[in-house]
Design an enzyme around this catalytic site. Sequence first.
Site, PDB file in Angstrom:
ATOM      1  CB  THR A   1      -0.883   0.010   1.110  1.00  0.00           C
ATOM      2  OG1 THR A   1      -1.638  -1.427   1.370  1.00  0.00           O
ATOM      3  CG2 THR A   1      -2.062   1.162   1.052  1.00  0.00           C
TER       4      THR A   1
ATOM      5  CE  LYS B   1      -5.202  -1.281   1.479  1.00  0.00           C
ATOM      6  NZ  LYS B   1      -5.946  -2.404   2.191  1.00  0.00           N
TER       7      LYS B   1
ATOM      8  CE  LYS C   1       1.656   1.713   4.955  1.00  0.00           C
ATOM      9  NZ  LYS C   1       1.063   0.932   3.953  1.00  0.00           N
TER      10      LYS C   1
HETATM   11  P1  NAP Z   1       4.781  -6.279   7.815  1.00  0.00           P
HETATM   12  O1  NAP Z   1       4.289  -7.743   8.357  1.00  0.00           O
HETATM   13  O2  NAP Z   1       5.281  -5.284   8.576  1.00  0.00           O
HETATM   14  O3  NAP Z   1       5.771  -6.636   6.577  1.00  0.00           O
HETATM   15  C1  NAP Z   1       6.480  -5.827   5.915  1.00  0.00           C
HETATM   16  C2  NAP Z   1       7.660  -6.141   4.981  1.00  0.00           C
HETATM   17  O4  NAP Z   1       8.308  -5.195   4.461  1.00  0.00           O
HETATM   18  C3  NAP Z   1       8.690  -6.983   5.687  1.00  0.00           C
HETATM   19  O5  NAP Z   1       9.055  -8.099   4.718  1.00  0.00           O
HETATM   20  C4  NAP Z   1       9.920  -6.186   5.712  1.00  0.00           C
HETATM   21  O6  NAP Z   1      10.867  -6.810   5.926  1.00  0.00           O
HETATM   22  C5  NAP Z   1       9.786  -5.433   4.632  1.00  0.00           C
HETATM   23  N1  NAP Z   1      10.489  -4.001   5.008  1.00  0.00           N
HETATM   24  C6  NAP Z   1      10.282  -3.144   5.599  1.00  0.00           C
HETATM   25  N2  NAP Z   1      11.174  -2.020   5.228  1.00  0.00           N
HETATM   26  C7  NAP Z   1      11.767  -2.602   4.540  1.00  0.00           C
HETATM   27  C8  NAP Z   1      13.014  -1.802   3.888  1.00  0.00           C
HETATM   28  N3  NAP Z   1      13.412  -0.505   4.274  1.00  0.00           N
HETATM   29  N4  NAP Z   1      13.818  -2.625   2.885  1.00  0.00           N
HETATM   30  C9  NAP Z   1      13.171  -3.874   2.529  1.00  0.00           C
HETATM   31  N5  NAP Z   1      12.238  -4.440   3.125  1.00  0.00           N
HETATM   32  C10 NAP Z   1      11.653  -3.718   3.926  1.00  0.00           C
HETATM   33  O7  NAP Z   1       3.452  -5.937   6.760  1.00  0.00           O
HETATM   34  P2  NAP Z   1       2.196  -6.369   6.103  1.00  0.00           P
HETATM   35  O8  NAP Z   1       1.044  -6.505   7.102  1.00  0.00           O
HETATM   36  O9  NAP Z   1       2.655  -7.896   5.536  1.00  0.00           O
HETATM   37  O10 NAP Z   1       1.828  -5.526   5.046  1.00  0.00           O
HETATM   38  C11 NAP Z   1       2.552  -5.315   3.794  1.00  0.00           C
HETATM   39  C12 NAP Z   1       1.863  -4.301   3.106  1.00  0.00           C
HETATM   40  O11 NAP Z   1       0.479  -4.618   2.818  1.00  0.00           O
HETATM   41  C13 NAP Z   1       1.946  -3.151   3.758  1.00  0.00           C
HETATM   42  O12 NAP Z   1       1.837  -1.710   2.796  1.00  0.00           O
HETATM   43  C14 NAP Z   1       0.488  -2.981   4.147  1.00  0.00           C
HETATM   44  O13 NAP Z   1      -0.025  -1.518   4.533  1.00  0.00           O
HETATM   45  C15 NAP Z   1      -0.302  -3.551   3.263  1.00  0.00           C
HETATM   46  N6  NAP Z   1      -1.570  -4.256   3.738  1.00  0.00           N
HETATM   47  C16 NAP Z   1      -1.341  -5.105   4.937  1.00  0.00           C
HETATM   48  C17 NAP Z   1      -2.655  -5.682   5.261  1.00  0.00           C
HETATM   49  C18 NAP Z   1      -2.666  -6.449   6.786  1.00  0.00           C
HETATM   50  O14 NAP Z   1      -3.865  -6.705   7.208  1.00  0.00           O
HETATM   51  N7  NAP Z   1      -1.655  -6.850   7.349  1.00  0.00           N
HETATM   52  C19 NAP Z   1      -3.704  -5.762   4.600  1.00  0.00           C
HETATM   53  C20 NAP Z   1      -3.824  -5.115   3.484  1.00  0.00           C
HETATM   54  C21 NAP Z   1      -2.781  -4.493   2.981  1.00  0.00           C
HETATM   55  P3  NAP Z   1      11.504  -7.087   7.256  1.00  0.00           P
HETATM   56  O15 NAP Z   1      10.881  -8.480   7.649  1.00  0.00           O
HETATM   57  O16 NAP Z   1      12.936  -7.341   7.204  1.00  0.00           O
HETATM   58  O17 NAP Z   1      11.039  -6.178   8.292  1.00  0.00           O
END
Ligand code: NAP
Length: 282
Positions: free
Chosen positions: A96, A171, A239
Amino acid sequence: MKIAFLGLGIMGSRMARRLLDAGHELRVYNRSANSDLEALASKGATACESPALAVAGCELIITMLSNPEAVKAVARGETGLLSNATRGGVWMDCSTVDPEFSRDMAAEAERAGLQFLDCPVAGSKIPAENGELIFLMGGPAEALERVKPVVEVLSRKAVHCGENGSGSSMKLVVNFMLAQSVLAAAESVRLGKSLGLGESDLLDTLLATPVAAPILQGLRPRFEGKDTEVHFPLKHMLKDLKLARQSLGNAAIMPLLDAGIGIYEATLDDNQDQDFSRVYGR
Ligand code: NAP
């Protein structure tokens, strides 16, 4: 299909697992080593040490990362995905981000010979696990057609919102509504309690009326402290609200958006590891 999957957090690890189970050849990358990376590798995915190595020879690249900064970090530079992507491939960014950023990435992808789709998703941890996400897609219809078999493994619905950036725009709209629905429920219950009504009666009644957003029913166990897992990190909701404000510019009058940013910001705790539903109880 030979797919590179970059970003194995809450969502990415589950999406990657589904693709592997569906028989796709998967090359995976995550910034830090984690148990999901190991689990995917033990099931047959190739774990790679950089985005550039992960995308080698892949027809499709999928990124599922925190925010625009994370996408830039994975895309650019000597070890970035753009440095080694196979020309003629497709890059789906499911993170997102804001629409302007998606358009910038589309231009960078084009220079590297890739078609770009902004593909953020609606739906959280459990829909990701069960292939029931809703894809909000921006980009050329022809690219959408190419990735259809993969999207079908991950989603119950895919919406083509328009050109690059329109998926990200949609989104931000969806998450603004979600953020507000939870705040409205929280304050409604607070109002009712202060008027002497019980919390269970309030939730039973509100959720039985058409005024409550359907998602609130699914969030109820989190409101009541029966489900304490992190599904959608609060830091990501904050965010998204900030990206919506940034995309609008400061002149746009959006009092609910600004109030929402203030409340989610005030609820974020020091370790930044809590579900967004925490605003309900503050
Ligand atoms: P998350 O669990 O916090 O995972 C974030 C990912 O991004 C991890 O693989 C992290 O790596 C990586 N990352 C963060 N900073 C980085 C950097 N500087 N360089 C390289 N990799 C980096 O998040 P998530 O819940 O899976 O969400 C991922 C995306 O989908 C976000 O944009 C979120 O807003 C969106 N989203 C989430 C949901 C939900 O319900 N969770 C639903 C819809 C959309 P590390 O493991 O090394 O930290």
